[in-house]
Design a protein around this motif. Structure first.
Motif, short mmCIF file in Angstrom:
data_model
loop_
_atom_site.label_atom_id
_atom_site.label_comp_id
_atom_site.label_asym_id
_atom_site.label_seq_id
_atom_site.Cartn_x
_atom_site.Cartn_y
_atom_site.Cartn_z
N LEU A 112 0.83 -1.21 0.00
CA LEU A 112 0.00 0.00 0.00
C LEU A 112 0.87 1.26 0.00
N ASN B 124 2.67 1.39 -3.70
CA ASN B 124 1.81 1.86 -4.79
C ASN B 124 1.14 3.19 -4.46
N ARG B 125 1.48 3.75 -3.31
CA ARG B 125 1.06 5.09 -2.89
C ARG B 125 -0.42 5.22 -2.63
N THR B 126 -1.08 4.10 -2.32
CA THR B 126 -2.40 4.21 -1.72
C THR B 126 -2.24 4.93 -0.37
N GLU C 297 0.26 7.48 1.07
CA GLU C 297 1.22 8.38 0.45
C GLU C 297 2.26 8.90 1.44
N GLU D 24 -0.58 1.88 -12.42
CA GLU D 24 -0.18 0.63 -11.78
C GLU D 24 0.39 -0.35 -12.81
N ARG E 198 -4.01 10.54 0.94
CA ARG E 198 -5.36 9.99 0.97
C ARG E 198 -5.53 9.11 2.20
N PRO F 82 -7.03 5.58 3.60
CA PRO F 82 -7.51 4.31 3.07
C PRO F 82 -8.98 4.13 3.38
N ARG G 98 -9.65 -4.95 -0.82
CA ARG G 98 -8.39 -5.54 -1.26
C ARG G 98 -7.69 -6.29 -0.14
#
Length: 265
Positions: free
Chosen positions: A48, A51-53, A55, A154, A249, A251, A257
């Motif tokens: 997470l 993939n910078r979900t 940040e 992605e 952001r 989560p 997921r």
């Protein structure tokens, strides 16, 4: 005085059945253990972040992460401590955990090391690649071009990582592959915000690189990879400020997921 050997198979001198005897009487069976929960949670949180979900600079709340992953807070706490020891997370007294915000110096250090390793990797790949290997490189190139046209960040990151990983494999140098593997995750982290802005140029450079490898031109492959990795380093420093994590952001509360194997508690 030594005890006489037992006349019965699988029994000790006293005639009692031994553990070894009990096991040898049945077919061998290995216990398959699932990955420890803390390891699965660690891998999920690391991905997470990469993939910078989650940040750079984002506040990480244990309760929110636990709810998102469908686990208790304990494995999340353990995972955050491990991520902190590896430089992915900063634990601040009285404030909590935050995704590490990399400095330009840190980026330079990592991307410079990556350049040295991958430049040598490209040189060796050009000397070793067979026709089947070149065909595989073109397949990987096509996957990246398709992700570029679809504006799939992605997919671009994954395709870029796969192409570079295969070039490393073609080098035939196990030590080099191990060293590149150590920096791969962090390279993906840095590459994510520039994957689309850099996309067209990057995949054109990949095209030139594959041609050099196909021709067996080690000197050209080395030179192209050196320029390619340097341009990636420059692009990272020139990225828009909004891509660096200025607007983190949160989560989602739901867990669509949740990784396979994570036990709900």
């Amino acid at each position: 005085m030594s005890q006489p050997a037992s006349p019965l198979p699988g029994r000790g001198p006293t005639g009692r059945r031994t553990a070894k005897g009990s096991l040898s009487a049945t077919a061998a069976k290995r216990v398959e253990r699932p990955a420890p929960l803390r390891q699965v949670v660690y891998e999920a949180l690391a991905e997470l972040i990469i993939n910078r979900t989650l940040e750079p600079g984002q506040h990480l709340v244990e309760a929110d992460l636990a709810e998102y992953l469908g686990v208790s807070r304990q494995p999340v706490r353990e995972a955050l401590q491990r991520l902190q020891s590896e430089g992915w997370v900063d634990l601040r007294p009285a404030q909590g955990a935050f995704v590490h915000l990399p400095t330009d110096e840190e980026a330079d250090q990592l991307l410079s090391v990556r350049s040295v390793l991958e430049t040598h990797s490209a040189k060796l790949a050009a000397a070793n690649a067979k026709p089947a290997d070149v065909r595989r490189l073109w397949d990987l190139q096509q996957a990246g071009v398709q992700a570029l046209h679809a504006e799939d960040t992605e997919g671009l990151v994954a395709a870029n990582a796969a192409l570079h990983a295969f070039i490393t494999e073609l080098s035939g140098n196990a030590v080099l592959a191990e060293l590149i593997g150590l920096v791969d995750r962090r390279v993906r982290w840095y590459y994510t915000p520039i994957a689309r802005p850099r996309g067209r140029d990057a995949w054109n450079e990949h095209d030139e690189l594959i041609h050099a490898i196909s021709d067996g031109d080690a000197a050209a492959a080395e030179q192209i990879m050196a320029k390619h990795t340097e341009r990636t380093r420059q692009a990272y420093h020139e990225r828009p400020a909004a891509s660096s994590g200025a607007e983190p952001r949160t989560p989602p509360k739901a867990n669509p997921r949740t990784p396979d194997g994570v036990e709900r508690r």
